[in-house]
Design a protein around this motif. Structure first.
Motif, PDB file in Angstrom:
ATOM      1  N   TRP A  30       0.874  -1.175   0.000  1.00  0.00           N
ATOM      2  CA  TRP A  30       0.000   0.000   0.000  1.00  0.00           C
ATOM      3  C   TRP A  30       0.909   1.222   0.000  1.00  0.00           C
ATOM      4  O   TRP A  30       2.109   1.132   0.289  1.00  0.00           O
ATOM      5  N   TRP A  31       0.337   2.377  -0.340  1.00  0.00           N
ATOM      6  CA  TRP A  31       1.154   3.579  -0.387  1.00  0.00           C
ATOM      7  C   TRP A  31       0.297   4.826  -0.205  1.00  0.00           C
ATOM      8  O   TRP A  31      -0.900   4.830  -0.482  1.00  0.00           O
ATOM      9  N   VAL A  32       0.931   5.870   0.316  1.00  0.00           N
ATOM     10  CA  VAL A  32       0.285   7.171   0.439  1.00  0.00           C
ATOM     11  C   VAL A  32       0.179   7.791  -0.949  1.00  0.00           C
ATOM     12  O   VAL A  32       1.147   7.797  -1.720  1.00  0.00           O
ATOM     13  N   ASP A  51      -8.297  15.676   2.841  1.00  0.00           N
ATOM     14  CA  ASP A  51      -8.475  14.231   2.914  1.00  0.00           C
ATOM     15  C   ASP A  51      -7.117  13.546   2.932  1.00  0.00           C
ATOM     16  O   ASP A  51      -6.076  14.192   2.782  1.00  0.00           O
ATOM     17  N   VAL A  52      -7.145  12.256   3.153  1.00  0.00           N
ATOM     18  CA  VAL A  52      -5.963  11.408   3.101  1.00  0.00           C
ATOM     19  C   VAL A  52      -6.273  10.266   2.146  1.00  0.00           C
ATOM     20  O   VAL A  52      -7.283   9.578   2.313  1.00  0.00           O
ATOM     21  N   ASP A  53      -5.421  10.081   1.152  1.00  0.00           N
ATOM     22  CA  ASP A  53      -5.611   9.020   0.159  1.00  0.00           C
ATOM     23  C   ASP A  53      -4.557   7.939   0.346  1.00  0.00           C
ATOM     24  O   ASP A  53      -3.357   8.229   0.381  1.00  0.00           O
ATOM     25  N   ILE A  54      -5.022   6.707   0.448  1.00  0.00           N
ATOM     26  CA  ILE A  54      -4.153   5.544   0.503  1.00  0.00           C
ATOM     27  C   ILE A  54      -4.517   4.651  -0.684  1.00  0.00           C
ATOM     28  O   ILE A  54      -5.694   4.389  -0.920  1.00  0.00           O
ATOM     29  N   ALA A  55      -3.524   4.195  -1.409  1.00  0.00           N
ATOM     30  CA  ALA A  55      -3.781   3.354  -2.575  1.00  0.00           C
ATOM     31  C   ALA A  55      -3.189   1.962  -2.364  1.00  0.00           C
ATOM     32  O   ALA A  55      -2.231   1.779  -1.612  1.00  0.00           O
ATOM     33  N   LEU A  56      -3.786   1.003  -3.045  1.00  0.00           N
ATOM     34  CA  LEU A  56      -3.310  -0.374  -3.039  1.00  0.00           C
ATOM     35  C   LEU A  56      -3.811  -1.039  -4.311  1.00  0.00           C
ATOM     36  O   LEU A  56      -4.596  -0.441  -5.062  1.00  0.00           O
ATOM     37  N   LEU A  57      -3.359  -2.243  -4.556  1.00  0.00           N
ATOM     38  CA  LEU A  57      -3.773  -2.956  -5.754  1.00  0.00           C
ATOM     39  C   LEU A  57      -5.145  -3.606  -5.555  1.00  0.00           C
ATOM     40  O   LEU A  57      -5.466  -4.093  -4.465  1.00  0.00           O
ATOM     41  N   HIS A 145       5.519   3.624   2.083  1.00  0.00           N
ATOM     42  CA  HIS A 145       5.724   3.995   0.685  1.00  0.00           C
ATOM     43  C   HIS A 145       4.758   5.103   0.277  1.00  0.00           C
ATOM     44  O   HIS A 145       3.648   5.194   0.789  1.00  0.00           O
ATOM     45  N   ARG A 146       5.201   5.928  -0.644  1.00  0.00           N
ATOM     46  CA  ARG A 146       4.359   6.954  -1.256  1.00  0.00           C
ATOM     47  C   ARG A 146       4.435   6.823  -2.770  1.00  0.00           C
ATOM     48  O   ARG A 146       5.446   6.356  -3.320  1.00  0.00           O
TER      49      ARG A 146
END
Length: 204
Positions: A30-32, A51-57, A145-146
């Motif tokens: 996951w990453w910022v 807001d805060v965005d977190i991404a992942l697959l 990670h970002r």
């Protein structure tokens, strides 16, 4: 943190470090992402974040849903609506934006974004011609990670808002030649023309 009213209730973004601490429990990459990914690359704060965005697959979606089993989690569905995301439900391919809050009556605290991949290759969800190795999609930042700035700027380029322009201006002088070339090519692929392309080439 700013408190922002939204059609489905107010936003009061959690502090980034609290979200990072929570996400450390996820046994998947996951990453910022979002504005914080740019700000971390710049190295200092220069604007407020709503807001805060977190991404992942996408392939790791069930793992994150289980991590958030005690939270109120909704997915942005078709026609501009939100609906609850049930535990162990596999989301449809068009669903990629997820809103998270502690409880039903509380403010929204952060967002999850699902990214596409084929094996070890990341695929830009808005245009599958744009791809890159997953190994070069993020960079480590203090133990997490970002998203690299050129990829985050590609997401921000479509219908760029004032805050996106601010982020572009803040990071532009810090982009390497390779990062500028990659973003210029990606913008050409998706948009053909874009006002950022000329500014990227002027920095060469």
């Amino acid at each position: 943190m700013m408190r922002i009213e939204a059609p489905w209730g107010p936003w009061e973004a959690a502090p980034l470090d609290e979200v990072v601490t929570l996400m450390r429990g996820l046994a998947a990459p996951w990453w910022v992402a979002g504005g914080y990914a740019i700000e971390l690359a710049v190295g200092h704060a220069y604007r407020e974040h709503g807001d805060v965005d977190i991404a992942l697959l996408r392939r790791d979606q069930l793992a994150v849903r289980r991590l958030l089993s005690g939270w109120d989690v909704h997915v942005a569905a078709v026609a501009g609506t939100l609906r609850p995301w049930a535990l162990d439900e596999v989301l449809p391919e068009q669903a990629h934006d997820i809103w998270v809050r502690e409880h039903l009556d509380g403010p929204w605290r952060f967002q999850l974004m699902l990214d596409e991949a084929d094996g070890e290759e990341w695929i830009y969800r808005r245009d599958s011609r744009i791809r890159r190795p997953l190994a070069g999609l993020t960079t480590e930042e203090d133990g997490f990670h970002r998203l690299v700035p050129e990829v985050q700027l590609l997401y921000k380029a479509k219908g760029a808002r004032p805050k996106d322009e601010t982020d572009f201006e803040a990071i532009l002088p810090m982009l390497s030649d390779g990062q500028r070339r990659w973003l210029d090519k990606a913008l050409e692929t998706e948009h053909t023309t874009h006002p950022w392309r000329e500014r990227l080439r002027q920095m060469a």
